[in-house]
Motif scaffolding. Structure first.
Motif, PDB file in Angstrom:
ATOM      1  N   VAL A  25     -20.049 -32.386  15.319  1.00 58.52           N
ATOM      2  CA  VAL A  25     -20.258 -32.714  13.885  1.00 58.52           C
ATOM      3  C   VAL A  25     -20.701 -31.574  13.306  1.00 58.52           C
ATOM      4  N   LEU A  26     -21.890 -30.877  13.961  1.00 59.47           N
ATOM      5  CA  LEU A  26     -22.285 -29.772  13.356  1.00 59.47           C
ATOM      6  C   LEU A  26     -21.206 -28.560  12.921  1.00 59.47           C
ATOM      7  N   GLY A  27     -20.185 -28.365  13.909  1.00 61.28           N
ATOM      8  CA  GLY A  27     -19.123 -27.429  13.536  1.00 61.28           C
ATOM      9  C   GLY A  27     -18.392 -27.875  12.564  1.00 61.28           C
ATOM     10  N   LYS A  28     -18.167 -29.097  12.252  1.00 60.71           N
ATOM     11  CA  LYS A  28     -17.355 -29.972  11.166  1.00 60.71           C
ATOM     12  C   LYS A  28     -17.966 -29.735   9.763  1.00 60.71           C
ATOM     13  N   MET A  29     -19.477 -29.817   9.916  1.00 57.48           N
ATOM     14  CA  MET A  29     -20.153 -29.517   8.902  1.00 57.48           C
ATOM     15  C   MET A  29     -20.492 -28.296   8.509  1.00 57.48           C
ATOM     16  N   GLY A  30     -20.054 -27.320   9.276  1.00 64.61           N
ATOM     17  CA  GLY A  30     -20.188 -25.900   8.735  1.00 64.61           C
ATOM     18  C   GLY A  30     -21.498 -25.135   9.145  1.00 64.61           C
ATOM     19  N   VAL A  31     -22.232 -25.790   9.926  1.00 65.68           N
ATOM     20  CA  VAL A  31     -23.657 -25.428  10.427  1.00 65.68           C
ATOM     21  C   VAL A  31     -23.573 -23.919  11.385  1.00 65.68           C
ATOM     22  N   ASN A  32     -24.208 -23.283  11.234  1.00 69.47           N
ATOM     23  CA  ASN A  32     -24.297 -21.931  11.992  1.00 69.47           C
ATOM     24  C   ASN A  32     -24.249 -22.196  13.144  1.00 69.47           C
ATOM     25  N   PRO A  33     -23.495 -21.648  13.986  1.00 73.47           N
ATOM     26  CA  PRO A  33     -23.519 -21.659  15.514  1.00 73.47           C
ATOM     27  C   PRO A  33     -24.834 -21.463  16.122  1.00 73.47           C
ATOM     28  N   LEU A  34     -25.659 -20.775  15.626  1.00 70.73           N
ATOM     29  CA  LEU A  34     -27.052 -20.488  16.109  1.00 70.73           C
ATOM     30  C   LEU A  34     -28.113 -21.509  15.903  1.00 70.73           C
ATOM     31  N   ALA A  35     -27.631 -22.518  15.229  1.00 69.73           N
ATOM     32  CA  ALA A  35     -28.699 -23.567  14.798  1.00 69.73           C
ATOM     33  C   ALA A  35     -29.023 -24.275  16.099  1.00 69.73           C
ATOM     34  N   GLU A  36     -30.074 -24.981  16.042  1.00 75.63           N
ATOM     35  CA  GLU A  36     -30.877 -25.461  17.123  1.00 75.63           C
ATOM     36  C   GLU A  36     -31.062 -27.101  16.904  1.00 75.63           C
ATOM     37  N   LEU A  37     -30.690 -28.017  17.543  1.00 78.15           N
ATOM     38  CA  LEU A  37     -31.128 -29.771  17.541  1.00 78.15           C
ATOM     39  C   LEU A  37     -31.372 -30.137  18.546  1.00 78.15           C
ATOM     40  N   SER A  38     -32.245 -31.038  18.363  1.00 75.40           N
ATOM     41  CA  SER A  38     -33.033 -31.911  19.504  1.00 75.40           C
ATOM     42  C   SER A  38     -32.651 -33.085  19.356  1.00 75.40           C
ATOM     43  N   ILE A  39     -32.081 -33.830  20.416  1.00 79.83           N
ATOM     44  CA  ILE A  39     -31.901 -35.277  20.698  1.00 79.83           C
ATOM     45  C   ILE A  39     -32.907 -35.827  21.517  1.00 79.83           C
TER      46      ILE A  39
END
Length: 156
Positions: A25-39
């Motif tokens: 999802v983040l890749g498709k949305m063009g979010v920087n690959p260095l971004a951080e997400l917590s689930i």
């Protein structure tokens, strides 16, 4: 992407699938690959507490999103700029609520968790569904992202 999953719910979920989905999802949305997400996957009591504290509503809910930095997907920036790395925030899921919703919808609980995870990520990226136009955009994008994710998962 740095995507961390913490399962504190006592329910077994496919954590690796959630990480892969979030990366998709983040890749498709063009979010920087260095971004951080917590689930964070929590039980109904903990979700009810967060739901009351942050939304002022009683009882557990299926998903909450707590954004950290304001981000814009590819469409929100000009062609010459690159996306900035950022701490996206937290997506909080409740598998017990997801399982009930999945049963009502006639699909697997994991499918519901993937839908909710996608939904939460879109909220972190600034999407909302309060107005009819926003609802149509967000849910259309959610369906598109889940469709492309499921297509990727079907390939050997």
């Amino acid at each position: 992407m740095s995507i961390e999953v913490a399962n504190e719910s006592g329910v077994e979920v496919d954590e690796s699938a959630l990480v892969e989905l979030a990366g998709h999802v983040l890749g498709k949305m063009g979010v920087n690959p260095l971004a951080e997400l917590s689930i964070l996957v929590i039980d109904e009591a903990a979700m009810a507490e967060l739901h009351e504290q942050w939304m002022g509503e009683p009882g557990p809910t299926d998903v909450l999103a707590f954004p950290m930095d304001e981000l814009r997907p590819d469409s929100g920036r000009d062609e010459d700029s690159s996306p900035d790395p950022a701490l996206l925030g937290d997506v909080v899921l409740c598998p017990q609520v997801a399982a009930r919703q999945a049963a009502e919808a006639g699909h697997a609980a994991q499918d519901e968790l993937e839908l909710l995870c996608t939904h939460g990520i879109l909220h972190l990226l600034g999407y909302d569904h309060a107005e009819p136009e926003e609802h149509a955009e967000m849910f259309g994008l959610q369906d598109e992202l889940l469709g492309s994710w499921r297509e990727v998962r079907r390939k050997p």
